[in-house]
Design a protein around this motif. Structure first.
Motif, PDB file in Angstrom:
ATOM      1  N   ASP A   1       9.408  -1.593   0.281  1.00 50.38           N
ATOM      2  CA  ASP A   1       9.382  -0.919   1.589  1.00 50.38           C
ATOM      3  C   ASP A   1       7.964  -0.801   2.152  1.00 50.38           C
ATOM      4  OD1 ASP A   1      12.164  -0.507   1.340  1.00 50.38           O
ATOM      5  OD2 ASP A   1      11.815   1.328   0.187  1.00 50.38           O
ATOM      6  N   PHE A   2       7.185  -1.866   2.012  1.00 52.53           N
ATOM      7  CA  PHE A   2       5.803  -1.855   2.494  1.00 52.53           C
ATOM      8  C   PHE A   2       5.771  -1.986   4.017  1.00 52.53           C
ATOM      9  CE2 PHE A   2       1.868  -3.763   3.852  1.00 52.53           C
ATOM     10  CZ  PHE A   2       0.897  -3.201   3.048  1.00 52.53           C
ATOM     11  N   THR A   3       5.035  -1.095   4.668  1.00 47.05           N
ATOM     12  CA  THR A   3       4.804  -1.184   6.111  1.00 47.05           C
ATOM     13  C   THR A   3       3.342  -0.875   6.403  1.00 47.05           C
ATOM     14  OG1 THR A   3       5.361   1.144   6.528  1.00 47.05           O
ATOM     15  CG2 THR A   3       7.162  -0.459   6.666  1.00 47.05           C
ATOM     16  N   ARG A   4       2.827  -1.516   7.445  1.00 49.88           N
ATOM     17  CA  ARG A   4       1.472  -1.203   7.921  1.00 49.88           C
ATOM     18  C   ARG A   4       1.524  -1.229   9.441  1.00 49.88           C
ATOM     19  NH1 ARG A   4      -3.791  -4.166   5.550  1.00 49.88           N
ATOM     20  NH2 ARG A   4      -2.588  -6.028   6.100  1.00 49.88           N
ATOM     21  N   GLN A   5       1.061  -0.163  10.062  1.00 55.11           N
ATOM     22  CA  GLN A   5       1.209  -0.009  11.499  1.00 55.11           C
ATOM     23  C   GLN A   5      -0.070   0.535  12.106  1.00 55.11           C
ATOM     24  OE1 GLN A   5       3.923   3.145  13.018  1.00 55.11           O
ATOM     25  NE2 GLN A   5       4.962   1.469  14.108  1.00 55.11           N
TER      26      GLN A   5
ATOM     27  N   ARG B   1      -0.368   3.017   6.490  1.00 54.16           N
ATOM     28  CA  ARG B   1       0.217   2.094   5.503  1.00 54.16           C
ATOM     29  C   ARG B   1       1.078   2.915   4.554  1.00 54.16           C
ATOM     30  NH1 ARG B   1      -1.926  -0.089   0.576  1.00 54.16           N
ATOM     31  NH2 ARG B   1      -3.795   1.137   1.004  1.00 54.16           N
ATOM     32  N   GLU B   2       2.306   2.463   4.327  1.00 55.60           N
ATOM     33  CA  GLU B   2       3.225   3.226   3.486  1.00 55.60           C
ATOM     34  C   GLU B   2       4.059   2.279   2.633  1.00 55.60           C
ATOM     35  OE1 GLU B   2       5.341   7.040   4.785  1.00 55.60           O
ATOM     36  OE2 GLU B   2       6.963   5.539   4.908  1.00 55.60           O
ATOM     37  N   PHE B   3       4.362   2.700   1.418  1.00 61.51           N
ATOM     38  CA  PHE B   3       5.187   1.897   0.511  1.00 61.51           C
ATOM     39  C   PHE B   3       5.716   2.793  -0.599  1.00 61.51           C
ATOM     40  CE2 PHE B   3       0.738   1.624  -0.620  1.00 61.51           C
ATOM     41  CZ  PHE B   3       0.721   1.947  -1.961  1.00 61.51           C
TER      42      PHE B   3
ATOM     43  N   THR C   1       1.512   7.189   1.186  1.00 60.72           N
ATOM     44  CA  THR C   1       1.147   6.959   2.582  1.00 60.72           C
ATOM     45  C   THR C   1      -0.350   7.135   2.754  1.00 60.72           C
ATOM     46  OG1 THR C   1       3.292   7.844   3.313  1.00 60.72           O
ATOM     47  CG2 THR C   1       1.559   7.637   4.973  1.00 60.72           C
TER      48      THR C   1
END
Length: 219
Positions: free
Chosen positions: A73-77, A87-89, A102
């Motif tokens: 569930d890696f995201t970078r915004q 950035r969250e995972f 986070t």
């Protein structure tokens, strides 16, 4: 002040750690196999400065490293309006413990010397302790060109050496925070950096003695 999108917690794979100040440059020699009229022998380099995002995380002695750790569930915004990079995972340790991590970072356009980092850790299937190590690190490398990395096998390998411009001149606690100052060996350019830690829980940090002499690291 600007930073590249490198991972705050460190990364053992190919990466390009970059922390810069627009007005900080240093002269460096340029070598040629043969020198002809018009060849330059010096050039200006934009210095890679203090890593003020330096962070390390451990759970049960296992360090977080997305090049090796299991995650999902890696995201970078990047929020262009608010100027916040998030950035969250979800990190899963080898023992099966899962936690959401986070990272948020912000540099102020008005008070341009100010940078902030927020770290939120949320255990999903356990209750336990997460160890943090945070600080300021001048042991940053100058990268010769795009695509070069700062791993043990990378860096400025064409010249046979890793280039670091900085030598620590002093460091220590200042009021309710910690500070470090370093300078370049050639031109004597000096840079001062300090930080404070805030937490919803009581903090009792201790100095990490084994880190580089060009770093000020608390655990």
């Amino acid at each position: 002040m600007g930073v590249r999108g490198y991972f705050e917690e460190g990364y053992s794979g190919d990466h390009l750690l970059g922390s810069y100040f627009n007005h900080l440059y240093e002269m460096m020699d340029i070598h040629h196999d043969q020198v002809f009229k018009g060849f330059i022998t010096q050039g200006a380099a934009m210095l890679n400065t203090v890593d003020w995002l330096y962070t390390r995380l451990w759970v049960d002695g296992e360090s977080l490293d997305l090049a090796r750790s299991k995650f999902s569930d890696f995201t970078r915004q990047l929020d262009m309006r608010a100027g916040i990079l998030t950035r969250e995972f979800t990190w899963e340790t080898t023992s099966g413990k899962r936690l959401t991590v986070t990272f948020m970072r912000f540099t102020d356009m008005q008070s341009t010397q100010l940078g902030c980092q927020r770290i939120v850790v949320k255990p999903l299937n356990f209750s336990g302790e997460v160890q943090f190590r945070c600080g300021l690190d001048f042991n940053t490398h100058y990268e010769i060109g795009a695509g070069w990395d700062q791993t043990e096998k990378g860096g400025a390998q064409q010249s046979g050496q890793i280039i670091n411009f900085w030598t620590c001149t002093c460091k220590g606690p200042v009021n309710d925070g910690w500070a470090i100052q370093a300078q370049t060996a050639r031109s004597g350019i000096q840079l001062f950096s300090s930080f404070r830690l805030h937490s919803g829980q009581a903090l009792n940090p201790s100095l990490v003695q084994e880190e580089s002499s060009s770093a000020w690291i608390l655990s």
